[in-house]
Design a protein around this motif. Sequence first.
Motif, short mmCIF file in Angstrom:
data_model
loop_
_atom_site.label_atom_id
_atom_site.label_comp_id
_atom_site.label_asym_id
_atom_site.label_seq_id
_atom_site.Cartn_x
_atom_site.Cartn_y
_atom_site.Cartn_z
N GLU A 1 -4.69 33.98 34.88
CA GLU A 1 -4.69 35.42 35.19
C GLU A 1 -6.06 35.86 35.70
O GLU A 1 -6.17 36.63 36.65
CB GLU A 1 -4.34 36.24 33.94
CG GLU A 1 -2.89 36.16 33.50
CD GLU A 1 -1.93 36.74 34.53
OE1 GLU A 1 -0.79 36.24 34.60
OE2 GLU A 1 -2.31 37.66 35.28
N LEU A 2 -7.10 35.37 35.04
CA LEU A 2 -8.46 35.77 35.42
C LEU A 2 -8.80 35.27 36.82
O LEU A 2 -9.32 36.02 37.65
CB LEU A 2 -9.47 35.23 34.40
CG LEU A 2 -10.95 35.50 34.72
CD1 LEU A 2 -11.23 36.99 34.74
CD2 LEU A 2 -11.85 34.81 33.71
N LEU A 3 -8.48 34.02 37.10
CA LEU A 3 -8.81 33.45 38.41
C LEU A 3 -8.01 34.15 39.52
O LEU A 3 -8.51 34.35 40.62
CB LEU A 3 -8.54 31.94 38.42
CG LEU A 3 -9.57 31.13 37.64
CD1 LEU A 3 -9.15 29.67 37.53
CD2 LEU A 3 -10.94 31.21 38.30
N ARG A 4 -6.78 34.55 39.21
CA ARG A 4 -5.99 35.27 40.21
C ARG A 4 -6.59 36.65 40.47
O ARG A 4 -6.61 37.15 41.58
CB ARG A 4 -4.55 35.42 39.73
CG ARG A 4 -3.75 34.13 39.88
CD ARG A 4 -2.43 34.20 39.16
NE ARG A 4 -1.55 35.19 39.76
CZ ARG A 4 -0.37 35.52 39.26
NH1 ARG A 4 0.06 34.96 38.15
NH2 ARG A 4 0.38 36.40 39.84
N ALA A 5 -7.12 37.26 39.41
CA ALA A 5 -7.69 38.60 39.56
C ALA A 5 -9.04 38.55 40.27
O ALA A 5 -9.44 39.51 40.92
CB ALA A 5 -7.84 39.25 38.19
N LEU A 6 -9.75 37.45 40.12
CA LEU A 6 -11.06 37.32 40.80
C LEU A 6 -10.82 36.90 42.24
O LEU A 6 -11.15 35.78 42.65
CB LEU A 6 -11.94 36.31 40.06
CG LEU A 6 -12.51 36.77 38.73
CD1 LEU A 6 -13.30 35.64 38.06
CD2 LEU A 6 -13.41 37.99 38.88
N THR A 7 -10.29 37.82 43.03
CA THR A 7 -10.03 37.55 44.45
C THR A 7 -11.36 37.45 45.19
O THR A 7 -12.40 37.88 44.67
CB THR A 7 -9.22 38.68 45.08
OG1 THR A 7 -10.02 39.88 45.01
CG2 THR A 7 -7.91 38.90 44.34
N PRO A 8 -11.36 36.92 46.42
CA PRO A 8 -12.62 36.88 47.18
C PRO A 8 -13.28 38.25 47.28
O PRO A 8 -14.50 38.36 47.14
CB PRO A 8 -12.17 36.37 48.55
CG PRO A 8 -10.96 35.57 48.28
CD PRO A 8 -10.27 36.24 47.13
N ALA A 9 -12.48 39.27 47.52
CA ALA A 9 -13.08 40.61 47.66
C ALA A 9 -13.70 41.07 46.34
O ALA A 9 -14.78 41.67 46.32
CB ALA A 9 -12.03 41.61 48.13
N THR A 10 -13.04 40.78 45.22
CA THR A 10 -13.59 41.18 43.92
C THR A 10 -14.87 40.41 43.62
O THR A 10 -15.86 40.98 43.17
CB THR A 10 -12.56 40.93 42.80
OG1 THR A 10 -11.37 41.65 43.11
CG2 THR A 10 -13.07 41.41 41.45
N GLN A 11 -14.86 39.11 43.89
CA GLN A 11 -16.06 38.30 43.66
C GLN A 11 -17.21 38.82 44.52
O GLN A 11 -18.35 38.93 44.06
CB GLN A 11 -15.80 36.82 44.02
CG GLN A 11 -14.92 36.10 43.02
CD GLN A 11 -14.74 34.64 43.41
OE1 GLN A 11 -15.71 33.89 43.53
NE2 GLN A 11 -13.50 34.23 43.60
N ASP A 12 -16.89 39.14 45.77
CA ASP A 12 -17.90 39.64 46.69
C ASP A 12 -18.50 40.94 46.15
O ASP A 12 -19.72 41.15 46.19
CB ASP A 12 -17.23 39.88 48.05
CG ASP A 12 -18.25 40.06 49.14
OD1 ASP A 12 -18.09 40.98 49.95
OD2 ASP A 12 -19.22 39.28 49.18
N ARG A 13 -17.63 41.81 45.64
CA ARG A 13 -18.10 43.10 45.10
C ARG A 13 -18.94 42.89 43.85
O ARG A 13 -19.97 43.55 43.66
CB ARG A 13 -16.89 43.97 44.79
CG ARG A 13 -17.19 45.45 44.81
CD ARG A 13 -16.02 46.25 45.24
NE ARG A 13 -15.79 46.16 46.66
CZ ARG A 13 -14.68 46.52 47.27
NH1 ARG A 13 -13.67 46.98 46.58
NH2 ARG A 13 -14.55 46.42 48.56
#
Lengths: 353, 190
Positions: free
Chosen positions: A283-295
């Motif tokens: 669940e965590l890895l799915r939520a950490l999308t590229p855009a979220t990681q970038d932010r």
Amino acid sequence: MTAMCRALICNPCPVVEMNQVSQPADGRKVWDPFSGEMNISREVINKPGARIKVPNAIQTANLILLLVSAVVMTAGFALGYEKIGIIFAGGFCITIALLFLFDALGKEKQVMDYLLFKIAEKHDWAFALMAREFTSHKMKGPDDMLRSLDVHRDPRLEPVYKCVPELVRPRTGQLIPTIIQALYWGKSKAGIPFWMGVGTMVSMGASPKAKMQNPELDVSKGTLLTLITAYDLARDTKIRAAITAESPAWESGKDIQTESVEFNRRFFIQLKDDDAFEKGKLELLRALTPATQDRLLDLWQRYNAQFIFDGATIFMSGYFEAMTEDFDLLEAKCSAAVEDFAEAAQSFKTYVE
Amino acid sequence: MTSLVIFIIFPFAFFGIYIASFNGLGKASVKVTEAWSGIEVQLKRRHDLIPQLVSVVRSAMKHENEIFDKILQSREAALEAIAGQDKDEISEAESHLSQALAGFLAYTEDNPEITATDNIKTLQKQLEEMADQIAASCRLYNGNVAHLNAKIVNFPGNIVASLHNFKQAKPFELSQEERAAVYQNPSVEF
């Protein structure tokens, strides 16, 4: 109230104490990450009277003299030059006294408290000023030479230190503790309910990053703002994880890894729910999308941010050098931080939805 | 003592550094591949959304088959480019697709009655979100590429890399048209 906090907090929630302390004038319902909905109003802080602002150059010179006298005094006594030690001990005491005098003349604490109140007033946020934290030593027993260090803080801050200690205490990767002098409750521009704790520290001199970001300001003295915020996602994401700063010297490699080398180097990612590890990790890895990681990386760059995801709540902490005592600039930077963190929370929520 | 240092400690230290460099290069290389997969996932999501978009809007835009034809053709070309795994071709094909989608968005701005339904608004939001994700995954990929390339260029990684055929990776750059299409911010008024 977050699930984590429900498990950790044994005492009754201090919300009753908060209501009794606050001015009842315009009590409103606000969202609080530790007690759910609660009634609170805005404490009123009066404008401090006339102050004498000692020039920064004099204050800096006094600090340098304090350090020099401390070193020479210690060396003098250690090496047997007692006369020199005594002279510089006198100098040390004088510089300490001047330090307190400058603070009293400039009414630094009152001015900062008033600025923090003005920020709340401008945005129509609920506001409460915290009692100053102090430590005391206590002997454990008459024959026991060990002392314990007791930390006395405002009881309203206990839930913060119990629920999200990773974000407030100094740790590897984040040596500056999050100081909380005032609490705010309100809504971001996008309407996301938030809670925020803000603290200030006087900084003499600025880091290279602050100098670069504030070329037009006098960076000999400024304000370091620490803040911790929480946002209500209004939906249980079923993710309980901490994304905290990695030590700059080495990368542990023992935490959860994403596809980004930069993200893994900056953050230590761990789940807080050991019972459902594999499902939680997915669940965590799915939520950490590229855009979220970038932010999140962007927030780390600007605020040295750290994060805790707890179901329907995101906690974020960070600090930045404001390098100014000007109200408008401080208010702008504080508001910008609230909105930047809110945007990250919204991005996380959007993906989960 | 000197012979102990020369014949035992130095070789061990040398091999230790060699192994650490090799493993570091291997790990960085794997991370580049992993990040590239992340880009492909985001591009594929966009490709999968397009037929849905076309079928929902086609009936409202009966006389604008040219726009849909362009979108569908660009999509086919992008799918072929991804299958070929040539990054330059993928970049070019995706930029054409982005231009075609930008043409559609521009048309809907001029004809807001077309986007009066929630389905289309949702699809538009998803397209915008995907452009965001694609741009972010490119940034993360390029970060990994920079990390690998730095290891290959610096000492002692450059020696280990040349012995084991580790090659520098190429950043995935948006073409000028793609950059313009991605950063275009159409404001749709309903």
